[in-house]
Design an enzyme around this catalytic site. Structure first.
Site, PDB file in Angstrom:
ATOM      1  N   CYS A 131     -12.996  12.354  16.105  1.00  0.00           N
ATOM      2  CA  CYS A 131     -12.753  11.705  14.811  1.00  0.00           C
ATOM      3  C   CYS A 131     -13.306  10.286  14.745  1.00  0.00           C
ATOM      4  CB  CYS A 131     -11.264  11.715  14.488  1.00  0.00           C
ATOM      5  SG  CYS A 131     -10.210  11.167  15.847  1.00  0.00           S
ATOM      6  N   HIS A 243      -8.076   6.100  10.589  1.00  0.00           N
ATOM      7  CA  HIS A 243      -8.597   5.316  11.713  1.00  0.00           C
ATOM      8  C   HIS A 243      -9.395   4.126  11.183  1.00  0.00           C
ATOM      9  CE1 HIS A 243      -7.158   8.301  14.320  1.00  0.00           C
ATOM     10  NE2 HIS A 243      -8.280   8.832  14.778  1.00  0.00           N
TER      11      HIS A 243
END
Length: 341
Positions: A131, A243
């Site tokens: 990710c 994130h």
């Protein structure tokens, strides 16, 4: 033309997100199978707004019925069942780390290296990158084409959802516990995550880096350019979704920040929100449910005109996992690479 699709790990956070995205993007699904372990047999999961699917047992499933299987159930499951699926002439798109560095398995971010997709024919498996790597290389690609990146220094601030639903529950329960004087022992993380940050994601390696940091380096090399040197420092933060990354790049050519903004504004999958004022940047709380990678705080290093610093955030469950996997499936179909059953 419609396709039969299987979601392996359908009861997990990413699996559920995959089904939501398939429905939202009107992916040409003829039949969709929700798969999980036998312990989840008979559970119900949603597909779109109106459809409910009964979960089937992965252990008993016949992949010869499926054209494409999206896996998001961990490395051990992928190691065992992805080859079984591929031998049934089913194309596997795997979200685990197990196949990422396999030379016969392409590692794909559609905005970055779609030309690598043909390599899937060797094993009929395509790997979805980490990710934190996905959002970074999506931004690096257009800058690399123009300025030739030599080095990348990145600090990540990664949401707990990257570690799964149990990790999200741990953050919630620990945070709630602070207000009711209920101290709980960390189970999903090595230290308390609520009101804290943990500079440790995945296992430690011999050189002192964690495997998460290693992944960002080697995956960037495989996806974008083997000559880019990546140094990462990965940190878990008490955020549920999204994130964040503070990125410093060193280029071969001089890099102008105004030109960099123009390039990024034109890039697929990237949105620039960069105003030098209060609220003139994007935070993870604002990108949950969004598809793009958002870039802010773009500025040149005062000491070297070949350097650039910027901030980027992305929904790690979408572009960092589920959306990227669906985009890979869309890429396969657009290039007529799937033999429909």
């Amino acid at each position: 033309m419609d396709y039969n699709i299987a979601i392996v790990g359908a009861t997990g956070a990413v699996g559920r997100e995959m089904m939501e995205i398939l429905s939202y993007r009107k992916f040409p699904c003829k039949k969709i199978y929700a798969l999980a372990s036998k312990s989840s047999l008979g559970k119900e999961v949603s597909f779109g707004e109106d459809k409910v699917l009964k979960v089937e047992a992965l252990e008993d499933f016949d992949f010869s019925k499926v054209d494409i299987a999206l896996f998001s159930a961990g490395s051990n499951v992928s190691k065992k069942y992805a080859p079984i699926a591929s031998k049934k002439n089913c194309v596997v798109i795997d979200n685990s780390s197990f196949f990422r560095m396999d030379q016969d398995v392409p590692l794909i971010v559609p905005e970055v290296n779609p030309h690598h997709i043909d390599d899937f024919k060797k094993k009929k498996i395509i790997a979805n990158p980490n990710c934190s790597t996905i959002q970074m290389v999506t931004v690096l690609k257009p800058l690399h084409e123009e300025f030739k990146i030599k080095k990348v220094f990145v600090s990540t601030y990664q949401a707990v959802s990257g570690a799964g639903k149990a990790a999200m529950d741990e953050l919630f329960n620990q945070t709630k516990g602070v207000y009711v004087n209920d101290v709980s022992t960390p189970e999903q993380f090595t230290k308390k995550i609520s009101f804290n940050v943990i500079p440790h994601i995945d296992v430690f390696m011999e050189n002192g880096s964690t495997k998460e940091e290693w992944k960002m380096s080697v995956e960037t090399n495989k996806i974008l350019d083997k000559n880019i040197q990546v140094t990462a420092h990965c940190v878990r933060v008490p955020v549920f979704i999204g994130h964040s990354e503070a990125i410093f790049i060193e280029c071969e050519k001089e890099i102008n920040e105004d030109e960099a903004r123009k390039i990024l504004r034109k890039a697929d999958g990237v949105t620039v929100v960069d105003h030098r004022a209060d609220e003139g940047y994007v935070t993870p709380a604002e990108v949950a449910g969004e598809d793009d990678v958002y870039v802010s705080r773009i500025r040149q290093n005062n000491f070297d005109s070949r350097n650039l610093v910027f901030w980027c955030v992305s929904d790690n469950l979408r572009k960092g996992a589920a959306l990227n996997a669906v985009q890979i499936a869309e890429l396969l179909i657009s290039r007529n690479l799937v033999n429909k059953k």
